[in-house]
Motif scaffolding. Structure first.
Motif, PDB file in Angstrom:
ATOM      1  N   LEU A  67      -3.743  -2.636  11.112  1.00 37.41           N
ATOM      2  CA  LEU A  67      -2.602  -2.006  10.787  1.00 37.41           C
ATOM      3  C   LEU A  67      -1.779  -1.352  11.995  1.00 37.41           C
ATOM      4  O   LEU A  67      -2.135  -0.851  12.889  1.00 37.41           O
ATOM      5  CB  LEU A  67      -2.627  -0.608   9.969  1.00 37.41           C
ATOM      6  CG  LEU A  67      -1.532  -0.029   9.332  1.00 37.41           C
ATOM      7  CD1 LEU A  67      -2.060   0.828   8.201  1.00 37.41           C
ATOM      8  CD2 LEU A  67      -0.682   1.000  10.314  1.00 37.41           C
ATOM      9  N   ILE A  71      -1.244  -5.215   8.484  1.00 32.95           N
ATOM     10  CA  ILE A  71      -0.522  -4.275   7.732  1.00 32.95           C
ATOM     11  C   ILE A  71       0.289  -3.759   8.210  1.00 32.95           C
ATOM     12  O   ILE A  71       0.280  -3.270   9.403  1.00 32.95           O
ATOM     13  CB  ILE A  71      -1.695  -3.013   7.015  1.00 32.95           C
ATOM     14  CG1 ILE A  71      -2.799  -3.812   6.379  1.00 32.95           C
ATOM     15  CG2 ILE A  71      -0.672  -2.075   6.272  1.00 32.95           C
ATOM     16  CD1 ILE A  71      -3.703  -2.891   5.763  1.00 32.95           C
ATOM     17  N   ALA A  77       3.185  -0.849   9.153  1.00 27.23           N
ATOM     18  CA  ALA A  77       3.682   0.401   8.931  1.00 27.23           C
ATOM     19  C   ALA A  77       4.603   0.841   9.393  1.00 27.23           C
ATOM     20  O   ALA A  77       5.128   0.433  10.660  1.00 27.23           O
ATOM     21  CB  ALA A  77       2.485   1.188   8.737  1.00 27.23           C
ATOM     22  N   SER A 104       4.664   5.350   3.020  1.00 24.70           N
ATOM     23  CA  SER A 104       4.284   6.872   2.627  1.00 24.70           C
ATOM     24  C   SER A 104       5.366   7.601   2.564  1.00 24.70           C
ATOM     25  O   SER A 104       5.755   7.737   1.452  1.00 24.70           O
ATOM     26  CB  SER A 104       3.279   7.393   4.041  1.00 24.70           C
ATOM     27  OG  SER A 104       2.897   8.618   3.610  1.00 24.70           O
ATOM     28  N   ASP A 116       2.715  -1.030   4.174  1.00 23.53           N
ATOM     29  CA  ASP A 116       2.247   0.353   3.857  1.00 23.53           C
ATOM     30  C   ASP A 116       3.391   1.377   3.963  1.00 23.53           C
ATOM     31  O   ASP A 116       4.006   1.560   4.813  1.00 23.53           O
ATOM     32  CB  ASP A 116       1.295   0.628   5.336  1.00 23.53           C
ATOM     33  CG  ASP A 116       0.582   1.944   4.797  1.00 23.53           C
ATOM     34  OD1 ASP A 116       1.065   2.782   3.815  1.00 23.53           O
ATOM     35  OD2 ASP A 116      -0.637   2.052   5.544  1.00 23.53           O
ATOM     36  N   CYS A 162       1.023   4.910   0.725  1.00 24.39           N
ATOM     37  CA  CYS A 162      -0.013   5.946   1.404  1.00 24.39           C
ATOM     38  C   CYS A 162       0.530   7.437   1.325  1.00 24.39           C
ATOM     39  O   CYS A 162       1.505   7.704   0.937  1.00 24.39           O
ATOM     40  CB  CYS A 162      -0.119   5.709   2.819  1.00 24.39           C
ATOM     41  SG  CYS A 162      -1.667   5.972   3.546  1.00 24.39           S
ATOM     42  N   LYS A 199       0.769  -1.243  -0.089  1.00 22.58           N
ATOM     43  CA  LYS A 199      -0.078  -0.053   0.042  1.00 22.58           C
ATOM     44  C   LYS A 199       0.891   1.294  -0.171  1.00 22.58           C
ATOM     45  O   LYS A 199       1.743   1.455   0.730  1.00 22.58           O
ATOM     46  CB  LYS A 199      -0.991  -0.025   1.593  1.00 22.58           C
ATOM     47  CG  LYS A 199      -1.879   1.212   1.151  1.00 22.58           C
ATOM     48  CD  LYS A 199      -2.742   0.967   2.641  1.00 22.58           C
ATOM     49  CE  LYS A 199      -3.514   2.158   3.195  1.00 22.58           C
ATOM     50  NZ  LYS A 199      -2.626   3.012   4.130  1.00 22.58           N
ATOM     51  N   GLN A 227      -9.555   4.065   6.878  1.00 16.60           N
ATOM     52  CA  GLN A 227      -8.567   3.470   7.694  1.00 16.60           C
ATOM     53  C   GLN A 227      -8.670   4.581   8.825  1.00 16.60           C
ATOM     54  O   GLN A 227      -8.732   5.682   8.743  1.00 16.60           O
ATOM     55  CB  GLN A 227      -7.061   3.756   6.967  1.00 16.60           C
ATOM     56  CG  GLN A 227      -5.905   3.435   8.010  1.00 16.60           C
ATOM     57  CD  GLN A 227      -4.751   3.332   7.182  1.00 16.60           C
ATOM     58  OE1 GLN A 227      -4.582   2.708   6.099  1.00 16.60           O
ATOM     59  NE2 GLN A 227      -3.452   3.926   7.696  1.00 16.60           N
TER      60      GLN A 227
END
Length: 194
Positions: free
Chosen positions: A117, A141, A143, A166, A164, A7, A5, A79
């Motif tokens: 997550l 998930i 992150a 970002s 995940d 983000c 993912k 989310q």
């Protein structure tokens, strides 16, 4: 196989990149007041331009059920990054919108959400010891501070359903096509160690 993912996308240009690299999920921040927050209008345009096979995840922080559900049709997952409880998770999912419930490594609780997550610091970009992930019937998930350098190790140690990323897909605070490509390729070519 772990999925990926990407983000914190906040420009239409990012959507063009996402369509090129084809991650499994695209995340946008629908909570106000963050550097990467997007407006409803931009969210609608992003969904319209994003490849139809990529689900769009909207990130919320302590927002009301009505506000979250008002994005139905734009987003495919909600989310929850605040102190949302399981009652809200259940209410959102009862309306047909699957939820990703965020928790810290120290507070890994069971959830009826579609995914959980686990993030060291709710979007702070901090990593944690991935072996702290507890087994869960809910797909996990992972992150927090993931990037091209540590991604393979994180997948190997944590065995998450989804990673995940970002800030790890950015150069100088802006999404970077090459970084995104490297990240997706690393996830796609991982060897299963099961």
């Amino acid at each position: 196989m772990t999925q990926i993912k990407l983000c914190g996308n906040f420009r239409l240009q990012d959507v063009a990149y996402l369509n090129q690299v084809q991650p499994d999920f695209d995340g946008i921040i629908l909570a106000p007041g963050h550097r990467r927050s997007v407006s409803r209008e931009l969210a609608q345009m992003m969904r319209a331009q994003l490849a139809s096979n990529i689900p769009l995840v909207g990130v919320f922080v302590n927002q009301s059920l009505a506000e979250i559900l008002s994005y139905q049709g734009i987003i495919q997952y909600a989310q929850l990054h605040g102190q949302e409880d399981e009652a809200l998770v259940a209410a959102i999912q009862a309306h047909g919108l699957p939820v990703i419930q965020v928790m810290t490594p120290k507070q890994q609780v069971s959830t009826q959400a579609a995914y959980r997550l686990v993030d060291a610091g709710a979007g702070s970009g901090q990593t944690f010891d991935w072996q702290q992930l507890t087994p869960s019937t809910t797909p996990t998930i992972l992150a927090g501070g993931l990037n091209a350098t540590n991604l393979e190790q994180a997948i190997h140690q944590g065995q998450p359903a989804v990673v995940d990323i970002s800030s790890g897909s950015e150069i100088n605070g802006v999404k970077d096509l090459v970084q995104m490509q490297i990240l997706v390729e690393k996830v796609r070519k991982q060897v299963c160690h099961h």
